[in-house]
Structure formats: C-alpha cells, structure tokens
Scaffold this motif. Structure first.
Motif, PDB file in Angstrom:
ATOM      1  N   CYS A   1       0.866  -1.248   0.009  1.00  0.00           N
ATOM      2  CA  CYS A   1      -0.019   0.023   0.071  1.00  0.00           C
ATOM      3  C   CYS A   1       0.803   1.289  -0.093  1.00  0.00           C
ATOM      4  O   CYS A   1       0.306   2.515  -0.046  1.00  0.00           O
ATOM      5  N   GLY A   2       2.095   1.105   0.054  1.00  0.00           N
ATOM      6  CA  GLY A   2       2.819   2.459   0.307  1.00  0.00           C
ATOM      7  C   GLY A   2       3.148   3.066   1.449  1.00  0.00           C
ATOM      8  O   GLY A   2       3.890   4.046   1.595  1.00  0.00           O
ATOM      9  N   ALA A   3       2.368   2.559   2.471  1.00  0.00           N
ATOM     10  CA  ALA A   3       2.528   3.112   3.826  1.00  0.00           C
ATOM     11  C   ALA A   3       4.055   3.094   4.387  1.00  0.00           C
ATOM     12  O   ALA A   3       4.301   4.006   5.296  1.00  0.00           O
ATOM     13  N   VAL A   4       4.792   2.010   4.124  1.00  0.00           N
ATOM     14  CA  VAL A   4       6.080   1.609   4.889  1.00  0.00           C
ATOM     15  C   VAL A   4       6.963   1.821   3.584  1.00  0.00           C
ATOM     16  O   VAL A   4       6.871   1.142   2.332  1.00  0.00           O
ATOM     17  N   THR A   5       8.016   2.448   3.940  1.00  0.00           N
ATOM     18  CA  THR A   5       9.171   2.382   2.796  1.00  0.00           C
ATOM     19  C   THR A   5      10.436   2.205   3.486  1.00  0.00           C
ATOM     20  O   THR A   5      10.572   1.992   4.422  1.00  0.00           O
ATOM     21  N   LEU A   6      11.675   1.540   2.559  1.00  0.00           N
ATOM     22  CA  LEU A   6      12.956   0.969   3.170  1.00  0.00           C
ATOM     23  C   LEU A   6      13.807   1.652   2.133  1.00  0.00           C
ATOM     24  O   LEU A   6      13.797   1.917   0.977  1.00  0.00           O
ATOM     25  N   LYS A   7      14.879   1.953   2.751  1.00  0.00           N
ATOM     26  CA  LYS A   7      16.277   2.050   2.234  1.00  0.00           C
ATOM     27  C   LYS A   7      17.163   1.274   2.776  1.00  0.00           C
ATOM     28  O   LYS A   7      17.274   1.047   4.043  1.00  0.00           O
ATOM     29  N   LEU A   8      18.068   0.554   2.111  1.00  0.00           N
ATOM     30  CA  LEU A   8      18.965  -0.369   2.162  1.00  0.00           C
ATOM     31  C   LEU A   8      20.356   0.231   1.926  1.00  0.00           C
ATOM     32  O   LEU A   8      20.482   0.591   0.811  1.00  0.00           O
ATOM     33  N   GLU A   9      21.246  -0.110   2.887  1.00  0.00           N
ATOM     34  CA  GLU A   9      22.781   0.379   2.345  1.00  0.00           C
ATOM     35  C   GLU A   9      23.472  -0.760   2.173  1.00  0.00           C
ATOM     36  O   GLU A   9      23.507  -1.732   3.116  1.00  0.00           O
ATOM     37  N   GLY A  10      24.327  -0.975   1.224  1.00  0.00           N
ATOM     38  CA  GLY A  10      25.407  -1.821   1.096  1.00  0.00           C
ATOM     39  C   GLY A  10      24.863  -3.215   0.672  1.00  0.00           C
ATOM     40  O   GLY A  10      23.625  -3.527   0.171  1.00  0.00           O
ATOM     41  N   GLU A  11      25.446  -4.491   0.728  1.00  0.00           N
ATOM     42  CA  GLU A  11      24.976  -5.720   0.051  1.00  0.00           C
ATOM     43  C   GLU A  11      24.637  -6.618   1.411  1.00  0.00           C
ATOM     44  O   GLU A  11      25.190  -6.401   2.507  1.00  0.00           O
ATOM     45  N   PRO A  12      24.121  -7.399   1.232  1.00  0.00           N
ATOM     46  CA  PRO A  12      23.363  -8.368   2.373  1.00  0.00           C
ATOM     47  C   PRO A  12      24.590  -9.352   2.585  1.00  0.00           C
ATOM     48  O   PRO A  12      25.423  -9.758   1.897  1.00  0.00           O
ATOM     49  N   VAL A  13      24.600  -9.847   3.690  1.00  0.00           N
ATOM     50  CA  VAL A  13      25.375 -11.090   4.191  1.00  0.00           C
ATOM     51  C   VAL A  13      25.205 -12.354   3.909  1.00  0.00           C
ATOM     52  O   VAL A  13      25.901 -13.255   3.947  1.00  0.00           O
ATOM     53  N   ALA A  14      23.875 -12.575   3.549  1.00  0.00           N
ATOM     54  CA  ALA A  14      23.395 -13.938   2.909  1.00  0.00           C
ATOM     55  C   ALA A  14      21.864 -13.684   2.673  1.00  0.00           C
ATOM     56  O   ALA A  14      21.198 -12.735   2.684  1.00  0.00           O
ATOM     57  N   VAL A  15      21.625 -14.538   1.420  1.00  0.00           N
ATOM     58  CA  VAL A  15      20.135 -14.358   0.785  1.00  0.00           C
ATOM     59  C   VAL A  15      19.732 -15.670   0.904  1.00  0.00           C
ATOM     60  O   VAL A  15      20.494 -16.647   0.404  1.00  0.00           O
ATOM     61  N   ARG A  16      18.697 -15.884   1.535  1.00  0.00           N
ATOM     62  CA  ARG A  16      18.222 -17.325   1.828  1.00  0.00           C
ATOM     63  C   ARG A  16      16.683 -17.709   1.530  1.00  0.00           C
ATOM     64  O   ARG A  16      16.036 -16.678   1.449  1.00  0.00           O
ATOM     65  N   GLN A  17      16.559 -18.751   1.143  1.00  0.00           N
ATOM     66  CA  GLN A  17      15.062 -19.507   1.094  1.00  0.00           C
ATOM     67  C   GLN A  17      15.005 -20.323   2.242  1.00  0.00           C
ATOM     68  O   GLN A  17      15.642 -21.144   2.557  1.00  0.00           O
ATOM     69  N   CYS A  18      13.663 -20.051   2.990  1.00  0.00           N
ATOM     70  CA  CYS A  18      13.490 -20.641   4.308  1.00  0.00           C
ATOM     71  C   CYS A  18      12.329 -21.606   4.194  1.00  0.00           C
ATOM     72  O   CYS A  18      11.148 -20.837   3.889  1.00  0.00           O
ATOM     73  N   TRP A  19      12.449 -22.637   4.323  1.00  0.00           N
ATOM     74  CA  TRP A  19      11.288 -23.534   4.364  1.00  0.00           C
ATOM     75  C   TRP A  19      10.754 -24.153   5.665  1.00  0.00           C
ATOM     76  O   TRP A  19      10.184 -25.264   5.764  1.00  0.00           O
ATOM     77  N   CYS A  20      11.029 -23.315   6.866  1.00  0.00           N
ATOM     78  CA  CYS A  20      10.483 -23.933   8.123  1.00  0.00           C
ATOM     79  C   CYS A  20       9.118 -23.709   8.040  1.00  0.00           C
ATOM     80  O   CYS A  20       8.503 -22.952   7.359  1.00  0.00           O
ATOM     81  N   ARG A  21       8.487 -24.487   8.822  1.00  0.00           N
ATOM     82  CA  ARG A  21       7.091 -24.469   9.001  1.00  0.00           C
ATOM     83  C   ARG A  21       6.333 -23.221   9.132  1.00  0.00           C
ATOM     84  O   ARG A  21       5.288 -22.677   8.549  1.00  0.00           O
ATOM     85  N   GLN A  22       6.913 -22.229  10.064  1.00  0.00           N
ATOM     86  CA  GLN A  22       6.386 -21.010  10.102  1.00  0.00           C
ATOM     87  C   GLN A  22       6.193 -20.184   8.970  1.00  0.00           C
ATOM     88  O   GLN A  22       5.660 -19.500   8.715  1.00  0.00           O
ATOM     89  N   CYS A  23       7.513 -20.245   8.340  1.00  0.00           N
ATOM     90  CA  CYS A  23       7.528 -19.239   6.971  1.00  0.00           C
ATOM     91  C   CYS A  23       6.639 -19.899   5.977  1.00  0.00           C
ATOM     92  O   CYS A  23       6.100 -19.105   5.350  1.00  0.00           O
ATOM     93  N   GLN A  24       6.467 -21.265   6.088  1.00  0.00           N
ATOM     94  CA  GLN A  24       5.355 -21.580   5.094  1.00  0.00           C
ATOM     95  C   GLN A  24       4.161 -21.148   5.283  1.00  0.00           C
ATOM     96  O   GLN A  24       3.257 -20.667   4.539  1.00  0.00           O
TER      97      GLN A  24
END
Length: 143
Positions: free
Chosen positions: A9-32
């Motif tokens: 909806c555009g109510a929250v915005t984000l600015k990120l600096e730099g590169e991530p330390v990891a990029v992951r796909q998570c299959w834990c049950r809570q994430c599902q």
C-alpha cells in the motif's frame, strides 16, 4: 549498492545500504504458514544498514530453533517487511518481496529443508541445510 522498497500500500518504505551478508530461501513451517505454503525469500543485512519509514506492527513467537523470532509487517496491508531473531540482533532479515525490483538478489542457500513439503522445488545448485545453518559473518565495513 543502495536499494529501496515499499509495502503493497506504500505506507512503509525502506532504504538499504550495502550488500546483504546472506540471501536465503527458508522452508521452516512458520515461514510456510506466513508465505501461503511456500518458502520465504530473505536477505540478511546488518541492522545498521536497514532503514524503515512508516509504522510497522510486530508479532513474535518461539521458532523451531528455540530462538524468539519477531516478524515486522505493515499494519495497513499486511506486507511482511523483515524478521529478526533473538540469536542474531546484529541482522535484519528483509523479505525480498519488500525490496523494489530490480534488486538483483536471489537465494544463495535453502534452509530448514527438512520441513519442506514433498512437492517443494528446491534448486539443487544451491547449498541446502536441513535446519538452521551457521550464522553469517557481518559484511566488511564499506561493502
């Protein structure tokens, strides 16, 4: 590289600096459960590199790892923004869907694969961890 993002909806915005330390796909049950049955896709950034504007709501629970996970989301549209683990306060785990395209990020590993459903399609070319992998090291300064 600087990146930006926003909720649906555009109510929250984000600015990120730099590169991530990891990029992951998570299959834990809570994430599902929060991702409509599939995995979540997340980029871990040092906490000081992540800047949100706008109101975020939060919900916490104990994960299978035994750590408290706190999920932050837009209270207006429900878009997941980031998660934070009590075991890793130095990182914020930003949802890839919150980051504006083209962000150039893709999962480098799949985690909690022991909890993936039988029909899950997990890229065999990336490392897989049946549960939680070791914590990544913080990104070097200036990267």
């Amino acid at each position: 590289m600087a990146r930006s993002g926003r909720c649906a909806c555009g109510a929250v915005t984000l600015k990120l600096e730099g590169e991530p330390v990891a990029v992951r796909q998570c299959w834990c049950r809570q994430c599902q459960q929060i991702a409509a049955g599939g995995p979540t896709h997340n980029a871990m950034f040092p906490t000081e590199s992540v800047h949100f504007s706008g109101e975020l709501a939060a919900s916490s629970w104990i994960a299978a790892s035994g750590n408290t996970l706190t999920f932050h989301f837009c209270p207006r549209c429900g878009t997941q923004a980031y998660a934070q683990s009590s075991a890793r306060p130095q990182f914020r785990t930003v949802r890839l869907g919150f980051i504006d395209e083209p962000h150039g990020l893709k999962p480098e590993m799949a985690i909690w694969t022991a909890e993936a459903p039988a029909w899950a399609q997990i890229d065999p070319a990336i490392p897989q961890f049946s549960q939680m992998p070791p914590s990544p090291n913080p990104a070097p300064s200036g990267s």
